[in-house]
Design a protein around this motif. Sequence first.
Motif, PDB file in Angstrom:
ATOM      1  N   ILE A  14      81.062  -4.881  91.505  1.00 62.02           N
ATOM      2  CA  ILE A  14      81.203  -3.872  92.556  1.00 62.02           C
ATOM      3  C   ILE A  14      81.005  -4.502  93.932  1.00 62.02           C
ATOM      4  N   VAL A  15      79.979  -5.329  94.070  1.00 64.36           N
ATOM      5  CA  VAL A  15      79.678  -5.956  95.355  1.00 64.36           C
ATOM      6  C   VAL A  15      80.821  -6.867  95.801  1.00 64.36           C
ATOM      7  N   SER A  16      81.472  -7.531  94.864  1.00 64.44           N
ATOM      8  CA  SER A  16      82.558  -8.438  95.225  1.00 64.44           C
ATOM      9  C   SER A  16      83.897  -7.716  95.410  1.00 64.44           C
ATOM     10  N   SER A  17      83.916  -6.408  95.165  1.00 60.64           N
ATOM     11  CA  SER A  17      85.144  -5.626  95.306  1.00 60.64           C
ATOM     12  C   SER A  17      85.577  -5.579  96.767  1.00 60.64           C
ATOM     13  N   THR A  18      86.886  -5.580  96.986  1.00 57.67           N
ATOM     14  CA  THR A  18      87.420  -5.506  98.342  1.00 57.67           C
ATOM     15  C   THR A  18      87.769  -4.075  98.727  1.00 57.67           C
ATOM     16  N   LYS A  19      87.588  -3.138  97.803  1.00 59.06           N
ATOM     17  CA  LYS A  19      87.926  -1.746  98.087  1.00 59.06           C
ATOM     18  C   LYS A  19      86.881  -1.121  98.997  1.00 59.06           C
ATOM     19  N   VAL A  20      87.297  -0.112  99.754  1.00 60.14           N
ATOM     20  CA  VAL A  20      86.378   0.632 100.602  1.00 60.14           C
ATOM     21  C   VAL A  20      86.473   2.088 100.195  1.00 60.14           C
ATOM     22  N   PRO A  21      85.417   2.735  99.746  1.00 61.15           N
ATOM     23  CA  PRO A  21      84.081   2.179  99.538  1.00 61.15           C
ATOM     24  C   PRO A  21      84.082   1.227  98.355  1.00 61.15           C
ATOM     25  N   LYS A  22      83.075   0.398  98.299  1.00 64.91           N
ATOM     26  CA  LYS A  22      82.988  -0.594  97.228  1.00 64.91           C
ATOM     27  C   LYS A  22      82.897   0.110  95.883  1.00 64.91           C
ATOM     28  N   CYS A  23      83.911  -0.085  95.049  1.00 59.75           N
ATOM     29  CA  CYS A  23      83.929   0.509  93.719  1.00 59.75           C
ATOM     30  C   CYS A  23      84.699  -0.425  92.794  1.00 59.75           C
ATOM     31  N   MET A  24      84.584  -0.194  91.503  1.00 63.98           N
ATOM     32  CA  MET A  24      85.235  -1.065  90.541  1.00 63.98           C
ATOM     33  C   MET A  24      85.627  -0.268  89.309  1.00 63.98           C
ATOM     34  N   ALA A  25      86.855  -0.431  88.862  1.00 66.05           N
ATOM     35  CA  ALA A  25      87.285   0.110  87.578  1.00 66.05           C
ATOM     36  C   ALA A  25      86.915  -0.940  86.537  1.00 66.05           C
ATOM     37  N   VAL A  26      86.068  -0.575  85.600  1.00 67.36           N
ATOM     38  CA  VAL A  26      85.543  -1.520  84.618  1.00 67.36           C
ATOM     39  C   VAL A  26      86.319  -1.375  83.323  1.00 67.36           C
ATOM     40  N   SER A  27      86.882  -2.486  82.849  1.00 69.75           N
ATOM     41  CA  SER A  27      87.552  -2.497  81.555  1.00 69.75           C
ATOM     42  C   SER A  27      86.505  -2.804  80.486  1.00 69.75           C
ATOM     43  N   THR A  28      86.200  -1.790  79.673  1.00 71.00           N
ATOM     44  CA  THR A  28      85.184  -1.998  78.643  1.00 71.00           C
ATOM     45  C   THR A  28      85.626  -3.053  77.625  1.00 71.00           C
ATOM     46  N   VAL A  29      86.924  -3.158  77.398  1.00 68.92           N
ATOM     47  CA  VAL A  29      87.434  -4.142  76.443  1.00 68.92           C
ATOM     48  C   VAL A  29      87.220  -5.563  76.972  1.00 68.92           C
ATOM     49  N   LYS A  30      87.505  -5.783  78.259  1.00 68.97           N
ATOM     50  CA  LYS A  30      87.327  -7.118  78.831  1.00 68.97           C
ATOM     51  C   LYS A  30      85.862  -7.515  78.899  1.00 68.97           C
ATOM     52  N   VAL A  31      85.001  -6.574  79.293  1.00 71.09           N
ATOM     53  CA  VAL A  31      83.573  -6.874  79.372  1.00 71.09           C
ATOM     54  C   VAL A  31      83.022  -7.127  77.968  1.00 71.09           C
ATOM     55  N   TYR A  63      96.862   8.022  92.288  1.00 73.54           N
ATOM     56  CA  TYR A  63      97.343   7.276  91.137  1.00 73.54           C
ATOM     57  C   TYR A  63      96.730   5.890  91.163  1.00 73.54           C
ATOM     58  N   PRO A  64      96.249   5.326  90.115  1.00 73.02           N
ATOM     59  CA  PRO A  64      96.380   5.639  88.698  1.00 73.02           C
ATOM     60  C   PRO A  64      95.231   6.457  88.117  1.00 73.02           C
ATOM     61  N   HIS A  65      94.424   7.121  88.937  1.00 72.41           N
ATOM     62  CA  HIS A  65      93.366   8.023  88.488  1.00 72.41           C
ATOM     63  C   HIS A  65      92.343   7.343  87.579  1.00 72.41           C
ATOM     64  N   TYR A  66      92.000   6.108  87.899  1.00 71.19           N
ATOM     65  CA  TYR A  66      90.985   5.390  87.139  1.00 71.19           C
ATOM     66  C   TYR A  66      89.618   6.023  87.330  1.00 71.19           C
ATOM     67  N   GLU A  67      88.745   5.836  86.331  1.00 67.75           N
ATOM     68  CA  GLU A  67      87.333   6.124  86.515  1.00 67.75           C
ATOM     69  C   GLU A  67      86.739   4.874  87.127  1.00 67.75           C
ATOM     70  N   VAL A  68      86.048   5.020  88.239  1.00 67.25           N
ATOM     71  CA  VAL A  68      85.463   3.880  88.914  1.00 67.25           C
ATOM     72  C   VAL A  68      83.949   4.048  88.961  1.00 67.25           C
ATOM     73  N   TYR A  69      83.270   2.931  89.110  1.00 68.79           N
ATOM     74  CA  TYR A  69      81.815   2.908  89.188  1.00 68.79           C
ATOM     75  C   TYR A  69      81.411   2.422  90.569  1.00 68.79           C
ATOM     76  N   LEU A  70      80.398   3.071  91.117  1.00 70.79           N
ATOM     77  CA  LEU A  70      79.884   2.721  92.449  1.00 70.79           C
ATOM     78  C   LEU A  70      78.370   2.562  92.334  1.00 70.79           C
ATOM     79  N   LEU A  71      77.807   1.850  93.303  1.00 69.17           N
ATOM     80  CA  LEU A  71      76.348   1.771  93.403  1.00 69.17           C
ATOM     81  C   LEU A  71      75.877   3.004  94.169  1.00 69.17           C
ATOM     82  N   PRO A  72      74.773   3.605  93.746  1.00 70.67           N
ATOM     83  CA  PRO A  72      74.292   4.813  94.437  1.00 70.67           C
ATOM     84  C   PRO A  72      73.837   4.524  95.854  1.00 70.67           C
TER      85      PRO A  72
END
Length: 72
Positions: A14-31, A63-72
Amino acid sequence: MENDTLFSHVKSMIVSSTKVPKCMAVSTVKVADLYGVKPMEIEQGLNALVDEGRLKREKLNDYPHYEVYLLP
């Protein structure tokens, strides 16, 4: 899989994400592949982190309507 290890990995993503606000779509398969565990374990760990309040989960409005994770 330990939640602290998972949180550390997701937090750095999340911290290394370039999106604003900082968020990340996490692929559970890749992790899961990185840690050598089943994707269901990662999903359960992410749900536990959200329940603990260490992560926030949102769905993107655009679009693509991903679920993203953010730091509170």
